[in-house]
Design a protein around this motif. Structure first.
Motif, short mmCIF file in Angstrom:
data_model
loop_
_atom_site.label_atom_id
_atom_site.label_comp_id
_atom_site.label_asym_id
_atom_site.label_seq_id
_atom_site.Cartn_x
_atom_site.Cartn_y
_atom_site.Cartn_z
N GLU A 1 35.84 45.04 -13.46
CA GLU A 1 35.27 45.35 -14.75
C GLU A 1 33.81 46.35 -14.66
OE1 GLU A 1 34.47 41.83 -16.92
OE2 GLU A 1 36.82 41.76 -17.50
N LEU B 1 46.07 40.25 -13.76
CA LEU B 1 44.90 40.52 -13.14
C LEU B 1 44.95 41.00 -11.60
CD1 LEU B 1 41.90 40.93 -12.97
CD2 LEU B 1 41.62 38.27 -12.82
N ARG C 1 37.19 39.51 -10.93
CA ARG C 1 37.33 40.30 -12.47
C ARG C 1 35.87 41.04 -12.81
NH1 ARG C 1 39.71 38.50 -17.41
NH2 ARG C 1 40.56 36.79 -16.51
#
Length: 449
Positions: free
Chosen positions: A239, A261, A235
């Motif tokens: 990002e 995700l 993650r």
């Protein structure tokens, strides 16, 4: 399983074939085995040794050197003073092998560096073999549900689980692998160390944490590249928006990964993402392509049989002894299943039933929540009223806004009391959240105070 069968230490078919990148340079298969043989002669005369090496190449050399000498390698998930104190009490003659001169481990320690390895140009060939029934290591649980427990790992089972993993992941020899998780954890041991050594791949000694470091480490590896990581690290990498060199495969484990995700990760990195399910007791058991399905498929040879309502036992293949799963499952035959949550994860508040995993998923789904977790703030006792706590990283949300969003998603009975804002969650090196660390964090200053 026939425990007298011999399995070679590595799958590489030529002494000159690259086996690892160590300190920025390629190390051949023959040189690796020479390093192993040299260190094996220098090991201290102790029956059990803690492998605390952080460099993945040196960790591998230590693990294999201990195996050649018949010494038990201890692999705790944490090197905290409390963990070391417990190990020293359980193993009075325990020694430590570390590549950190300032490691701070309160045990008699041998510093592992290049001076203890083979001379430049040395090589050892052919690869030695070990009997399937030889105990190689004792791997400890993470402690996310209490005190870490040790589980013995045997050479034959480790070889079999690696071969099963190669098939489930669709890998062939020749890949280069980078891991963001340590080798001391079962997932890291199987997927970042044994997979390249027993699968004919290239092992990277790096363990990058920050996205830019992951990007640079991947750029230093030849294609085809495999990235072994966790939901937390993936993650963070996503990002960051950074582009990385072409990947053949992403893998994830240690915590549930949402299908949303997983789809975002596949779209951004242009490679399939396979989630691995397993536990310290059995090692890896199943895989799924999380962007496409919630169902898990067992690895070759492994099957599940019912063991009561929502319970199952794993057996067959590399699982030499039948092992009850710690998770509740819905079975679709002997080889496919869906996870319903951990057995120890169930909570009952005011007669209403839920799971900590489900509540955490609902928390993480709220826009503005960067990280978070539900947990029990204290040990349950008979007759006591169960209350839940939550730690959350949500710098742009207020307590009132967050609680209002939670009320839209979960029953009010499960609202956390307390709800604590933090700058970061106390994750360990595998991305897990030890229960003792979570409870300790409740007593630290909150970021919204």
């Amino acid at each position: 399983m026939e425990t007298a069968i011999l399995y070679p230490l590595i799958a590489h078919d030529d002494a000159a074939r690259p086996l690892a990148r160590f300190a920025g340079r390629e190390r051949s298969a023959g040189r690796f085995l020479a390093d192993v043989a040299e260190l094996a002669e220098r090991l201290p005369e102790r029956d059990a040794l803690l492998n605390a090496c952080q460099n993945r190449y040196l960790f591998a050399v230590v693990l294999y050197a201990c195996a050649l000498r018949g010494k038990l390698c201890l692999l705790p998930a944490s090197h905290s003073p409390e963990t070391i104190h417990q190990l020293a009490a359980d193993y009075p003659a325990l020694g430590c092998l570390s590549d950190r001169p300032d490691g701070g481990i309160a045990l008699p320690t041998l510093l592992i560096d290049e001076s203890l390895l083979a001379a430049p140009g040395a090589r050892h060939w052919p690869p030695p073999s070990l009997p399937a029934g030889q105990r190689i290591a004792r791997v400890f649980t993470s402690g996310s549900t209490g005190r870490p427990q040790g589980h013995d790992k045997y050479w034959g089972a480790l070889v079999e689980t690696t071969r099963a993993g190669m098939e489930s992941l669709g890998l062939a020899s020749g890949f280069a692998l980078l891991g963001t998780v340590p080798a001391q954890h079962m997932y890291g041991l199987e997927s970042t160390l044994l997979l390249p050594l027993l699968g004919g791949g290239l092992l990277s000694d790096e363990r990058p944490f920050y996205p830019a470091d992951v990007q640079a480490a991947l750029a230093g590896l030849p294609a085809p590249r495999v990235l072994v990581s966790t939901p937390f690290h993936l993650r963070t990498l996503l990002e960051s928006g950074l582009a990385v060199p072409e990947l053949t495969l992403l893998t994830s484990a240690t915590a549930p990964l949402s299908g949303e995700l997983a789809g975002q990760l596949e779209g951004h990195f242009g490679a399939p993402l396979l989630e691995i399910y397993g536990c310290t007791e059995t090692g890896q058991l199943a895989t799924r392509r999380s962007a496409l399905t919630e169902e898990w498929e067992c690895m070759p040879g492994v099957e599940l049989r019912p063991d009561g309502a929502e319970r199952a036992v794993a057996h067959g293949g590399h699982v030499w002894q039948a092992q009850p799963l710690n998770d509740r499952v819905e079975l679709y035959g002997a080889r496919r299943f869906r996870l319903l949550g951990r057995t120890a994860d169930l909570v009952n508040v005011a007669g209403k039933r839920s799971s900590l995993a489900y509540l955490t998923q609902q928390l993480l789904a709220i826009p503005g929540v960067a990280d978070g977790v539900f947990f029990l703030p204290e040990e349950e006792s008979a007759g006591a009223v169960v209350r839940l706590a939550a730690l959350v990283v949500a710098p742009k949300l207020t307590r009132t806004t967050l609680l209002a969003a939670l009320r839209q998603r979960i029953d009010a009975a499960f609202l956390p009391r307390p709800l604590k804002f933090a700058a970061a969650l106390p994750r360990n090196t595998t991305g897990k959240l030890p229960l003792t660390a979570l409870r300790a964090a409740l007593h630290e200053p909150a970021t919204d105070d």
